[in-house]
Design a protein around this motif. Structure first.
Motif, PDB file in Angstrom:
ATOM      1  N   ASP A  81      83.058  47.633  62.295  1.00 31.97           N
ATOM      2  CA  ASP A  81      84.640  47.689  61.931  1.00 31.97           C
ATOM      3  C   ASP A  81      85.509  48.717  62.244  1.00 31.97           C
ATOM      4  O   ASP A  81      86.418  48.996  62.565  1.00 31.97           O
ATOM      5  CB  ASP A  81      84.838  46.791  60.716  1.00 31.97           C
ATOM      6  CG  ASP A  81      84.660  45.328  60.801  1.00 31.97           C
ATOM      7  OD1 ASP A  81      84.978  44.673  61.910  1.00 31.97           O
ATOM      8  OD2 ASP A  81      84.763  44.675  59.661  1.00 31.97           O
ATOM      9  N   PHE A  82      84.792  49.869  61.217  1.00 31.01           N
ATOM     10  CA  PHE A  82      85.487  51.237  61.079  1.00 31.01           C
ATOM     11  C   PHE A  82      85.096  51.917  62.185  1.00 31.01           C
ATOM     12  O   PHE A  82      85.867  52.969  62.569  1.00 31.01           O
ATOM     13  CB  PHE A  82      85.158  51.687  59.520  1.00 31.01           C
ATOM     14  CG  PHE A  82      85.867  51.107  58.731  1.00 31.01           C
ATOM     15  CD1 PHE A  82      87.346  51.815  58.280  1.00 31.01           C
ATOM     16  CD2 PHE A  82      85.362  49.928  57.919  1.00 31.01           C
ATOM     17  CE1 PHE A  82      87.685  51.124  56.998  1.00 31.01           C
ATOM     18  CE2 PHE A  82      86.050  49.475  56.771  1.00 31.01           C
ATOM     19  CZ  PHE A  82      87.271  49.989  56.427  1.00 31.01           C
ATOM     20  N   SER A  83      83.683  51.999  62.837  1.00 26.91           N
ATOM     21  CA  SER A  83      83.677  52.850  63.956  1.00 26.91           C
ATOM     22  C   SER A  83      83.678  52.658  65.292  1.00 26.91           C
ATOM     23  O   SER A  83      83.271  53.276  66.090  1.00 26.91           O
ATOM     24  CB  SER A  83      82.149  53.486  63.552  1.00 26.91           C
ATOM     25  OG  SER A  83      82.126  53.991  62.205  1.00 26.91           O
ATOM     26  N   VAL A  84      83.867  51.181  65.554  1.00 26.36           N
ATOM     27  CA  VAL A  84      83.896  50.607  66.862  1.00 26.36           C
ATOM     28  C   VAL A  84      85.304  49.953  66.851  1.00 26.36           C
ATOM     29  O   VAL A  84      86.186  50.271  67.956  1.00 26.36           O
ATOM     30  CB  VAL A  84      82.869  49.679  67.092  1.00 26.36           C
ATOM     31  CG1 VAL A  84      82.943  49.087  68.542  1.00 26.36           C
ATOM     32  CG2 VAL A  84      81.460  50.551  67.114  1.00 26.36           C
ATOM     33  N   VAL A  85      85.597  48.932  66.052  1.00 22.05           N
ATOM     34  CA  VAL A  85      86.820  47.878  66.259  1.00 22.05           C
ATOM     35  C   VAL A  85      88.018  48.874  66.051  1.00 22.05           C
ATOM     36  O   VAL A  85      89.091  48.821  66.971  1.00 22.05           O
ATOM     37  CB  VAL A  85      86.877  47.088  65.310  1.00 22.05           C
ATOM     38  CG1 VAL A  85      88.009  46.199  65.357  1.00 22.05           C
ATOM     39  CG2 VAL A  85      85.703  46.030  65.537  1.00 22.05           C
ATOM     40  N   LEU A  86      87.964  49.635  65.021  1.00 21.98           N
ATOM     41  CA  LEU A  86      89.355  50.489  64.612  1.00 21.98           C
ATOM     42  C   LEU A  86      89.773  51.582  65.670  1.00 21.98           C
ATOM     43  O   LEU A  86      90.898  51.529  66.035  1.00 21.98           O
ATOM     44  CB  LEU A  86      89.105  50.944  63.335  1.00 21.98           C
ATOM     45  CG  LEU A  86      90.437  51.290  62.445  1.00 21.98           C
ATOM     46  CD1 LEU A  86      91.276  50.056  62.467  1.00 21.98           C
ATOM     47  CD2 LEU A  86      90.053  51.717  60.964  1.00 21.98           C
ATOM     48  N   PRO A  87      88.596  52.415  66.157  1.00 22.28           N
ATOM     49  CA  PRO A  87      88.868  53.427  67.198  1.00 22.28           C
ATOM     50  C   PRO A  87      89.289  52.792  68.470  1.00 22.28           C
ATOM     51  O   PRO A  87      90.233  53.386  69.114  1.00 22.28           O
ATOM     52  CB  PRO A  87      87.762  54.188  67.236  1.00 22.28           C
ATOM     53  CG  PRO A  87      86.864  53.953  65.866  1.00 22.28           C
ATOM     54  CD  PRO A  87      87.371  52.348  65.574  1.00 22.28           C
TER      55      PRO A  87
END
Length: 325
Positions: A123-129
């Motif tokens: 979530d934080f390192s793939v989806v969000l960026p």
């Protein structure tokens, strides 16, 4: 109707002989300590710090400050989506046991502590960026954290969880260096003074989707407040010794990982703004690779994408929709 997923729990003792398993997120605090030439010394020193902190907080009937020690077990939760025996390492947490050397009693502590999750990395390192790529301003996807939150709640409410643990988990994290915290008059004998942040954060929103609320406390003798995420009532649902086990464990890890905040030479005051560039702090004797930890978070997010999200996307979407109902 889509059936529930199958959770399986595995446990391994975290001691000076600990070696990370293949499924462990190597950026996890305890796993990072157990690598390299200094691994055994790292582990021995960290465990000694935890015991010393436990005894400094549990002062009653403890004149020599050596009555208690803390044993740690790494709880790995595997998730079988299709019921075919192929499992994905969904969640990893620590569980404490407080050993009373005065009476010989072993007191079950709190599960949660050092929470880690491949899906959270996704979530934080793939989806969000990817969501914010080429955007003028920062924004959050509408369904951000929904799947992860439902998976976590499903585990906590599962029969598997109830068979292994007496109480709901508590997850203790560091404070955010992007917020300002104000001390209140509320004082707990073990958790210490309560602090309140000036605004909410993405982490708070993310954990709220996991069903957890948050309160901030600075235990006696600590340099800064901690974020305690919990179900129910943090102050009434757990004993002092249970809370002490969690504080001793997580403060030790944070002193190693964020010494600028938690091993600072001066304690937080009535108004506190964490600063990772703060120079007036002490270093522990424990080797910890923070740069590698940050770099590997993205790799672990991609691992979750390739081995969990993509292969099971249709099943996960159906299950998520069912869970919402």
């Amino acid at each position: 109707m889509t059936k529930d997923f199958t959770f399986t729990i595995k446990s391994i003792r975290f001691d000076e002989d600990y070696t990370p398993s293949d499924g462990t997120r190597i950026t996890t605090n305890f796993a990072n300590l157990a690598r390299g030439e200094s691994r055994r010394e790292n582990l021995r020193n960290a465990l000694r710090m935890i015991d010393n902190r436990c005894n400094s907080l549990a002062q009653w009937d403890n004149p020599e400050s050596d009555r208690y020690s803390v044993e740690l077990d790494i709880i790995s939760v595997e998730l079988d989506v299709e019921g075919d025996g192929n499992s994905f390492p969904a969640i990893e947490v620590l569980k404490t046991t407080i050993v009373d050397h005065g009476t010989g009693a072993r007191i079950e502590g709190i599960v949660g502590n050092n929470f880690s999750s491949y899906v959270r990395d996704y979530d934080f390192s793939v989806v969000l960026p990817e969501h914010n790529k080429d955007r003028a301003g920062f924004s959050i996807p509408d369904d951000f954290g929904e799947l992860h939150g439902k998976l976590f709640k499903a585990f906590v409410h599962s029969q598997t969880y109830r068979e292994h643990f007496r109480k709901p988990p508590v997850i203790c994290l560091s404070v955010s260096d992007s917020k300002v915290y104000h001390r209140t008059a509320n004082l707990h004998p073990v958790l210490g003074f309560e602090y309140r942040p000036n605004e909410t954060s993405l982490t708070e929103q993310y954990f709220r989707k996991m069903g957890m609320e948050v309160r901030y406390f600075m235990p006696p003798g600590s340099a800064a407040p901690f974020a305690f995420y919990f179900f129910g009532d943090l102050l009434l649902d757990y004993t002092d010794l249970e809370l002490i086990g969690t504080i001793a464990t997580m403060e030790t890890f944070q002193k190693i990982y964020r010494p600028e905040i938690y091993n600072a030479n001066s304690a937080a005051g009535e108004r506190y703004k964490p600063n990772l560039g703060h120079g007036d702090h002490s270093l522990t004797r424990i080797v910890y690779d923070r740069v590698e930890r940050t770099r590997l978070a993205s790799e672990q997010g991609r691992f979750a994408e390739e081995n969990f999200i993509k292969p099971y996307r249709a099943i996960l979407n159906d299950w998520s929709a069912q869970y919402a109902q």
